[in-house]
Design a protein around this motif. Structure first.
Motif, PDB file in Angstrom:
ATOM      1  N   ILE A   1       0.849  -1.211   0.000  1.00  0.00           N
ATOM      2  CA  ILE A   1       0.000   0.000   0.000  1.00  0.00           C
ATOM      3  C   ILE A   1       0.876   1.249   0.000  1.00  0.00           C
ATOM      4  CG2 ILE A   1      -1.677   1.336   1.343  1.00  0.00           C
ATOM      5  CD1 ILE A   1      -2.788  -1.380   2.372  1.00  0.00           C
TER       6      ILE A   1
ATOM      7  N   ILE B   1      -4.541  -2.493   8.156  1.00  0.00           N
ATOM      8  CA  ILE B   1      -4.485  -2.518   6.687  1.00  0.00           C
ATOM      9  C   ILE B   1      -5.660  -1.737   6.105  1.00  0.00           C
ATOM     10  CG2 ILE B   1      -4.731  -4.041   4.670  1.00  0.00           C
ATOM     11  CD1 ILE B   1      -3.127  -6.150   6.315  1.00  0.00           C
TER      12      ILE B   1
ATOM     13  N   GLU C   1      -5.262   1.542   3.770  1.00  0.00           N
ATOM     14  CA  GLU C   1      -5.810   1.594   2.405  1.00  0.00           C
ATOM     15  C   GLU C   1      -6.753   2.786   2.242  1.00  0.00           C
ATOM     16  OE1 GLU C   1      -8.296  -1.744   1.133  1.00  0.00           O
ATOM     17  OE2 GLU C   1      -7.235  -1.751  -0.784  1.00  0.00           O
TER      18      GLU C   1
ATOM     19  N   HIS D   1      -4.706   5.777   1.887  1.00  0.00           N
ATOM     20  CA  HIS D   1      -4.094   5.837   0.549  1.00  0.00           C
ATOM     21  C   HIS D   1      -5.096   6.412  -0.453  1.00  0.00           C
ATOM     22  CE1 HIS D   1      -1.760   4.673  -2.975  1.00  0.00           C
ATOM     23  NE2 HIS D   1      -2.856   4.087  -3.453  1.00  0.00           N
TER      24      HIS D   1
ATOM     25  N   LYS E   1      -8.523   1.573  -3.609  1.00  0.00           N
ATOM     26  CA  LYS E   1      -8.478   0.162  -3.220  1.00  0.00           C
ATOM     27  C   LYS E   1      -7.363  -0.549  -3.981  1.00  0.00           C
ATOM     28  CE  LYS E   1     -13.059  -0.842  -3.243  1.00  0.00           C
ATOM     29  NZ  LYS E   1     -14.245  -1.730  -3.108  1.00  0.00           N
ATOM     30  N   LEU E   2      -6.484  -1.213  -3.221  1.00  0.00           N
ATOM     31  CA  LEU E   2      -5.345  -1.931  -3.803  1.00  0.00           C
ATOM     32  C   LEU E   2      -5.327  -3.393  -3.380  1.00  0.00           C
ATOM     33  CD1 LEU E   2      -2.489   0.675  -3.060  1.00  0.00           C
ATOM     34  CD2 LEU E   2      -3.523   0.210  -5.298  1.00  0.00           C
ATOM     35  N   VAL E   3      -6.046  -3.728  -2.295  1.00  0.00           N
ATOM     36  CA  VAL E   3      -5.882  -5.030  -1.635  1.00  0.00           C
ATOM     37  C   VAL E   3      -6.997  -6.000  -2.033  1.00  0.00           C
ATOM     38  CG1 VAL E   3      -5.672  -6.226   0.586  1.00  0.00           C
ATOM     39  CG2 VAL E   3      -4.779  -3.891   0.335  1.00  0.00           C
TER      40      VAL E   3
ATOM     41  N   SER F   1     -12.247  -7.726  -0.415  1.00  0.00           N
ATOM     42  CA  SER F   1     -11.415  -6.562  -0.059  1.00  0.00           C
ATOM     43  C   SER F   1     -10.767  -6.728   1.312  1.00  0.00           C
ATOM     44  CB  SER F   1     -12.326  -5.332  -0.020  1.00  0.00           C
ATOM     45  OG  SER F   1     -13.247  -5.490   1.076  1.00  0.00           O
ATOM     46  N   ALA F   2      -9.976  -5.738   1.665  1.00  0.00           N
ATOM     47  CA  ALA F   2      -9.372  -5.725   3.003  1.00  0.00           C
ATOM     48  C   ALA F   2     -10.471  -5.691   4.066  1.00  0.00           C
ATOM     49  CB  ALA F   2      -8.442  -4.523   3.152  1.00  0.00           C
TER      50      ALA F   2
ATOM     51  N   TYR G   1     -15.611   1.204   1.317  1.00  0.00           N
ATOM     52  CA  TYR G   1     -15.751  -0.198   0.908  1.00  0.00           C
ATOM     53  C   TYR G   1     -17.183  -0.548   0.487  1.00  0.00           C
ATOM     54  CZ  TYR G   1     -11.091  -0.980   2.773  1.00  0.00           C
ATOM     55  OH  TYR G   1      -9.743  -0.929   3.006  1.00  0.00           O
TER      56      TYR G   1
END
Ligand code: ISE
Length: 336
Positions: A87, A109, A113, A116, A119-121, A299-300, A334
């Motif tokens: 991340i 996490i 995120e 940040h 969404k990357l995870v 997702s995370a 999310y």
């Protein structure tokens, strides 16, 4: 365009993912690997005959300029560190379950995120990609059996070498905890764990089997049998009981034999084989969406909710009582 993937962790599952990314699927190339055992990482490169660089640390791999995305398949307790580093590097990261070994780690996490801003995870809950579970979800969605009222599930492993303590919950049942909330589109509100008579065929002192009882926000009752030393095969069962009928998770396709005055069908013995198609669909969709700058998989937040639910199951087992599962409101970041 090809997604250049760095793989952290070249153990059993990491090696199967390197193979599928390199030879089975399209759009990705493994360009970097790392493992705590550097020789094992080199062996993975050599055995898979790929042109990938071996990095001494996961951090170096994550920050390498020729790595576009990360696949974390290392030992569970290292996941949080590598996901947070990904991340921080602003790179998409696929993390095999668990996202982190504690709910607090998963929450760190989630918070990183959100900070940040993109969404990357994605978390490796591959059962959502299994055609059988997808058909079951479609059956519910089409109201074919009316509203679901109860679910009867079983998660049986033939053997569980090295399993100890609560791993039947934290390593195995986490798959049901994710796929059933996805199936029902509901979260859990309570957990109870029943300890039946333990098999003599488990490692000394390991409680096996377990029965996990869950209730959902709308009152659906779920029972999950976890039996990690069932000996006969790898057997995953899920029956949804609705107002007007029942729907069962399809059995994996296998030939029905008539021979020597017997009917027989084979039962798989390895989870990597039982869900091979799900893994391939999961990773092809991850490759495609990542190349498009999108993230559609678990997702995370899903990893966090499973960790909270799993912790409650472990607490219910240890305390011998019904434990509430308190899941905070899903952050707007999310929401679908
Ligand atoms: C293993 O780690 C997995 O993820 C498998 O899907 C599960 O069935 C097995 O019980 C776990 O040990």
């Amino acid at each position: 365009m090809t997604l250049r993937v760095g793989v952290v962790g070249t153990g059993a599952i990491g090696k199967t993912h390197i193979h599928r990314l390199s030879y089975t699927l399209s759009g990705a190339e493994v360009v970097a690997v790392n493992d705590a055992d550097e020789a094992q990482a080199q062996m993975a490169v050599d055995s898979e005959q790929i042109d990938a660089k071996v990095y001494k640390t996961g951090q170096e791999l994550i920050n390498a300029t020729d790595v576009d995305a990360i696949l974390v398949a290392s030992w569970g307790p290292t996941h949080e560190e590598f996901v947070l580093a990904s991340i921080a590097a602003g790179k998409p990261v696929f993390c095999e379950k668990p996202l982190a070994t504690t709910a607090e780690g998963c929450r760190r996490i989630v918070d990183a995120e959100i900070a940040h801003g993109k969404k990357l995870v994605q978390v490796g809950f591959m059962r959502r990609y299994d055609q059988g579970y997808r058909a079951l979800k479609q059956t519910i969605k089409q109201d074919t059996i009316g509203a679901p009222l109860m679910l009867h599930c079983a998660h049986r492993n033939p053997a569980a070498p090295g399993f100890s303590g609560d791993m039947a919950i934290t390593d195995s049942i986490v798959h049901e905890l994710d796929v059933l909330r996805w199936l029902l589109d509901e979260d859990y509100v309570s957990a109870q764990v029943i300890l039946p008579k333990s098999t003599r065929l488990a490692d000394q002192g390991l409680q096996d089997p377990h029965i996990i009882l869950l209730a959902t926000t709308q009152g659906i009752r779920i029972d999950i049998e976890s039996f990690v030393n069932c000996k006969y095969g790898y057997d995953i069962q899920c029956q949804v009981v609705g107002e007007t009928g029942t729907a069962n998770l399809p059995e994996p396709a296998s030939v029905t034999l008539r021979s020597e005055a017997k009917f027989s069908r084979g039962i798989l013995t390895d989870w990597k084989d039982r869900f091979v198609d799900a893994f391939n669909t999961e990773f092809q969709e991850w490759i495609d969406s990542t190349l498009n700058g999108e993230m559609h998989g678990p997702s995370a937040w899903d990893g966090y909710v499973v960790a909270v639910s799993s912790d409650a199951c472990v607490q219910a087992k240890r305390e011998g009582r019904i434990v509430p599962i308190e899941i905070p409101e899903r952050p707007p970041f999310y929401r679908p």
